[in-house]
Design a protein around this motif. Structure first.
Motif, PDB file in Angstrom:
ATOM      1  N   ASP A   1     -10.283   8.618  -2.736  1.00  0.00           N
ATOM      2  CA  ASP A   1      -9.241   7.527  -2.252  1.00  0.00           C
ATOM      3  C   ASP A   1      -9.068   6.654  -3.396  1.00  0.00           C
ATOM      4  O   ASP A   1      -9.993   5.893  -3.840  1.00  0.00           O
ATOM      5  CB  ASP A   1      -9.805   7.007  -1.009  1.00  0.00           C
ATOM      6  CG  ASP A   1      -8.745   5.965  -0.361  1.00  0.00           C
ATOM      7  OD1 ASP A   1      -7.864   5.643  -1.096  1.00  0.00           O
ATOM      8  OD2 ASP A   1      -9.208   5.455   0.628  1.00  0.00           O
TER       9      ASP A   1
ATOM     10  N   ASN B   1      -0.511  -0.974  -4.074  1.00  0.00           N
ATOM     11  CA  ASN B   1      -1.404  -2.126  -4.448  1.00  0.00           C
ATOM     12  C   ASN B   1      -2.877  -1.551  -5.166  1.00  0.00           C
ATOM     13  O   ASN B   1      -3.390  -2.304  -5.615  1.00  0.00           O
ATOM     14  CB  ASN B   1      -1.635  -3.061  -3.366  1.00  0.00           C
ATOM     15  CG  ASN B   1      -1.844  -2.406  -2.108  1.00  0.00           C
ATOM     16  OD1 ASN B   1      -2.324  -1.082  -1.956  1.00  0.00           O
ATOM     17  ND2 ASN B   1      -1.962  -3.088  -1.127  1.00  0.00           N
ATOM     18  N   ALA B   2      -3.372  -0.603  -4.594  1.00  0.00           N
ATOM     19  CA  ALA B   2      -4.573   0.047  -5.023  1.00  0.00           C
ATOM     20  C   ALA B   2      -4.469   0.401  -6.514  1.00  0.00           C
ATOM     21  O   ALA B   2      -5.365  -0.008  -7.077  1.00  0.00           O
ATOM     22  CB  ALA B   2      -4.829   1.214  -4.182  1.00  0.00           C
ATOM     23  N   TYR B   3      -3.273   1.040  -6.921  1.00  0.00           N
ATOM     24  CA  TYR B   3      -3.235   1.420  -8.480  1.00  0.00           C
ATOM     25  C   TYR B   3      -3.007  -0.074  -9.089  1.00  0.00           C
ATOM     26  O   TYR B   3      -3.388   0.050 -10.224  1.00  0.00           O
ATOM     27  CB  TYR B   3      -2.025   2.173  -8.300  1.00  0.00           C
ATOM     28  CG  TYR B   3      -2.216   3.681  -7.923  1.00  0.00           C
ATOM     29  CD1 TYR B   3      -2.842   4.569  -8.428  1.00  0.00           C
ATOM     30  CD2 TYR B   3      -1.405   3.975  -6.722  1.00  0.00           C
ATOM     31  CE1 TYR B   3      -3.217   5.973  -7.882  1.00  0.00           C
ATOM     32  CE2 TYR B   3      -2.085   5.207  -5.874  1.00  0.00           C
ATOM     33  CZ  TYR B   3      -2.753   6.082  -6.602  1.00  0.00           C
ATOM     34  OH  TYR B   3      -2.891   7.311  -6.134  1.00  0.00           O
TER      35      TYR B   3
ATOM     36  N   ALA C   1       0.856  -1.327   0.108  1.00  0.00           N
ATOM     37  CA  ALA C   1       0.046   0.059   0.164  1.00  0.00           C
ATOM     38  C   ALA C   1       0.987   1.352   0.089  1.00  0.00           C
ATOM     39  O   ALA C   1       1.882   1.300   0.414  1.00  0.00           O
ATOM     40  CB  ALA C   1      -0.783  -0.076   1.137  1.00  0.00           C
ATOM     41  N   PRO C   2       0.371   2.217  -0.622  1.00  0.00           N
ATOM     42  CA  PRO C   2      -1.053   2.533  -1.477  1.00  0.00           C
ATOM     43  C   PRO C   2      -0.522   2.016  -3.010  1.00  0.00           C
ATOM     44  O   PRO C   2      -1.778   1.964  -3.652  1.00  0.00           O
ATOM     45  CB  PRO C   2      -1.216   4.042  -1.496  1.00  0.00           C
ATOM     46  CG  PRO C   2       0.309   4.532  -1.387  1.00  0.00           C
ATOM     47  CD  PRO C   2       1.295   3.702  -0.640  1.00  0.00           C
TER      48      PRO C   2
ATOM     49  N   TYR D   1     -11.005   3.123  -6.397  1.00  0.00           N
ATOM     50  CA  TYR D   1     -10.689   3.193  -7.899  1.00  0.00           C
ATOM     51  C   TYR D   1     -11.214   1.888  -8.465  1.00  0.00           C
ATOM     52  O   TYR D   1     -12.263   2.146  -9.418  1.00  0.00           O
ATOM     53  CB  TYR D   1      -9.325   3.357  -8.285  1.00  0.00           C
ATOM     54  CG  TYR D   1      -8.714   4.890  -8.096  1.00  0.00           C
ATOM     55  CD1 TYR D   1      -9.408   5.850  -7.668  1.00  0.00           C
ATOM     56  CD2 TYR D   1      -7.544   4.947  -8.917  1.00  0.00           C
ATOM     57  CE1 TYR D   1      -8.994   7.108  -7.658  1.00  0.00           C
ATOM     58  CE2 TYR D   1      -7.098   6.447  -8.977  1.00  0.00           C
ATOM     59  CZ  TYR D   1      -7.821   7.441  -8.035  1.00  0.00           C
ATOM     60  OH  TYR D   1      -7.470   8.654  -7.987  1.00  0.00           O
ATOM     61  N   GLU D   2     -10.801   0.697  -7.932  1.00  0.00           N
ATOM     62  CA  GLU D   2     -11.230  -0.595  -8.792  1.00  0.00           C
ATOM     63  C   GLU D   2     -12.745  -0.571  -8.672  1.00  0.00           C
ATOM     64  O   GLU D   2     -13.370  -0.910  -9.477  1.00  0.00           O
ATOM     65  CB  GLU D   2     -10.387  -1.562  -8.380  1.00  0.00           C
ATOM     66  CG  GLU D   2     -10.854  -3.057  -8.990  1.00  0.00           C
ATOM     67  CD  GLU D   2     -10.295  -4.314  -8.238  1.00  0.00           C
ATOM     68  OE1 GLU D   2     -10.026  -5.243  -8.999  1.00  0.00           O
ATOM     69  OE2 GLU D   2     -10.019  -4.241  -7.089  1.00  0.00           O
TER      70      GLU D   2
ATOM     71  N   ALA E   1      -8.213   3.674  -3.293  1.00  0.00           N
ATOM     72  CA  ALA E   1      -8.459   2.302  -2.739  1.00  0.00           C
ATOM     73  C   ALA E   1      -9.691   1.965  -3.222  1.00  0.00           C
ATOM     74  O   ALA E   1     -10.108   0.646  -3.460  1.00  0.00           O
ATOM     75  CB  ALA E   1      -8.435   2.322  -1.254  1.00  0.00           C
TER      76      ALA E   1
END
Length: 570
Positions: free
Chosen positions: A348, A245-247, A242-243, A352-353, A350
């Motif tokens: 955020d 991994n969110a991207y 993180a962060p 996005y997906e 997190a």
């Protein structure tokens, strides 16, 4: 003006509020609509009787919404008494009856059928023991849903609406209002019916060619965390921790969208060298330059870049969606290019997906070979454009392409693609008539002549890119061109002229001496306004709805452009 979209709602419970909610959704999508509610509980009679009001209405969309209670009444009332095998038999009986209705609708009606599946109960009658029972209530409804999905896959023109998943997102307790169930036999509460209308519109948008075809993306704080020009390749946040991994998860979801046939493009204010290095070299980058159909990485206005991207992709602005983390850029895009769908991006990353997964504007009713190969085809298109600069004349360039075309009648494999073309092709489409697989199958069985076009050249295989439909007269000497269309990515090579000339040559060989046609203007098909005259048709009349044309084939058919070589497999 296009004819209103006709929707017929058939149900075994009260679903009248869906009419008003759906009408509002149609209006918001710019669609005129006529919606009817069938008699309560008479769904089977409406479908099986060819003279019913349902069939006289000739719906483009039939909604078959069945609650499990009336269907599985005997089973649910005697659940404790019936052994597992008897329960399985009841599920098979119910699904077979619904499958028979779908088959009857396909044979007697037109358009598509949207079949609701069943909501799995939150509180089964067996309580905790339901999971240990060989075929408990929850397993029973889940099995019915699986078999219903299989029945829809087998029947052309039938699509499953996942009401179970929708109820899960809303909440099972909120899905029904017990008071309305008892007072009005209304199995779905008013609020969820509004959500059901929106879910229905996903199918209607895809059916009517209103889905978005490309997603245009910013880069910094979108595909990765940070600013590549300031943080450098090693400083941007992308990876397992993180962060970043969110991207990474967001990129994986984008890659899945790409594999579904949605075009990806970049619109970024950045130094192009820095951005390309990141896309090519970062070890955790799922998206590479080859995944993008167009890239505008510069310091120009993003609005101007968006216009350029639309031109390069040969798409209207209303076929594009835009994702940018900067709220100022989003507001500017909404103000200056309202046709583009500018997505409201969560603050955020997190989220996005999840936000991308919830977007329904890219839906398609089928996933074809051409969809899976669209990214490759766009790359081949760029290579063609670059090759054009090496030739002094257009004729020399076209001759160098070694274009090979195949004209073929539809079969079980290609029919879904041709139906998809009628639904999604808006620009080079003479009449913009929309047909489903079932419609096309029925029309060809009735004697209409359908031909598809596949094109390849020295750069690659474009797949099935064109479709023509002719209605032959009873005496065999006259025909009417009902539909003629080509995918926008194939334009600019005079293939449309070659395709129609090849079709006319085939009709003349079969004894046809006069072919009538029409151009029906829409908001998007101005590009083909003069096409029929270019091929040799003469104008015979005009009104607000269409311009009529005809061509006499007695002395011959139009010449096929020499740079296109045809194989015929009719």
């Amino acid at each position: 003006m296009s004819a209103p979209l006709r929707v017929s709602i058939l149900s075994n419970y009260t679903l009248d509020p869906l009419k008003d909610f759906l009408a509002r959704e149609l209006e918001g999508a710019g669609l005129a609509g006529e919606i009817r509610i069938g008699p309560f509980g008479a769904y089977a009679q409406e479908i099986l009787n060819p003279e019913s009001a349902h069939h006289r209405f000739e719906p483009d969309v039939t909604i078959l919404a069945l609650a499990p209670g009336p269907l599985f009444g005997r089973l649910l009332e005697r659940f404790w008494e019936l052994p597992a095998e008897a329960r399985r038999g009841e599920v098979a009986r119910v699904v077979e009856e619904i499958a028979a209705l779908l088959e009857a609708q396909a044979a007697r009606g037109r358009g598509v059928v949207l079949v609701h599946n069943f909501v799995i109960p939150s509180n089964p009658v067996l309580g905790l023991h339901d999971a240990r029972d060989p075929f408990g209530e929850r397993a029973l409804i889940a099995a019915a849903n699986a078999e219903l999905a299989a029945a829809c896959r087998k029947q052309s023109g039938a699509y499953l609406v996942d009401v179970e998943a929708l109820a899960g997102r809303i909440g099972k307790d909120a899905w029904t209002d017990p008071k309305l169930v008892f007072l009005a036999r209304m199995e779905v509460a008013r609020g969820p019916i509004e959500a059901l209308a929106r879910e229905t519109m996903r199918f209607i948008r895809a059916l009517t060619g209103r889905s978005r075809k490309a997603l245009v993306l910013d880069l910094d704080n979108t595909l990765w965390g940070g600013i590549i020009g300031e943080d450098g390749l090693s400083g941007i946040r992308l990876g397992d921790a993180a962060p970043g991994n969110a991207y990474a998860a967001f990129q994986r979801r984008l890659l899945a969208l790409h594999r579904r046939g949605v075009l990806l493009a970049v619109n970024s204010r950045n130094n192009p060298e820095d951005a390309i290095e990141a896309l090519e070299s970062h070890p955790d980058m799922a998206l590479k330059p080859e995944h993008f159909a167009a890239m505008r990485i510069n310091w120009r206005s993003k609005v101007e870049n968006m216009r350029d991207i639309a031109r390069e992709l040969n798409l209207g602005l209303d076929a594009l969606a835009y994702w940018d983390d900067d709220p100022t850029e989003r507001e500017r895009m909404r103000a200056l290019l309202p046709e583009v769908l500018t997505i409201e991006v969560p603050r955020d990353p997190a989220l996005y997906e999840r936000a991308l997964a919830a977007i329904t504007d890219f839906d398609a009713l089928t996933l074809t070979e051409e969809d899976r190969s669209r990214g490759r085809m766009m790359a081949e298109g760029r290579a063609r454009t670059q090759a054009r600069a090496r030739f002094e004349t257009e004729d020399d360039f076209l001759q160098s392409l070694d274009i090979r075309a195949t004209v073929s009648a539809p079969d079980a494999v290609t029919l879904p693609r041709f139906a998809q073309l009628t639904a999604r092709t808006n620009q080079f489409n003479l009449t913009t008539r929309r047909y489903t697989e079932a419609d096309l199958a029925r029309m060809t069985q009735a004697g209409m002549t359908a031909r598809g076009l596949r094109v390849a050249d020295r750069f690659g295989d474009e797949g099935w890119v064109g479709f023509a439909l002719f209605d032959r007269g009873k005496d065999g000497t006259r025909a009417r061109l009902d539909t003629f269309l080509l995918s926008c990515r194939i334009l600019g090579r005079r293939i449309e002229h070659a395709f129609l000339a090849a079709c006319l040559e085939e009709l003349r060989a079969a004894g046809v001496r006069r072919v009538e046609a029409a151009f029906r203007p829409s908001a998007k098909n101005a590009i083909c306004e003069g096409f029929l005259a270019e091929v040799g048709f003469a104008e015979t009349g005009s009104d607000e709805a269409e311009t009529s044309y005809a061509i006499d084939l007695s002395s011959g058919s139009p010449a096929i452009p020499p740079h296109v070589a045809f194989n015929r497999d009719a």
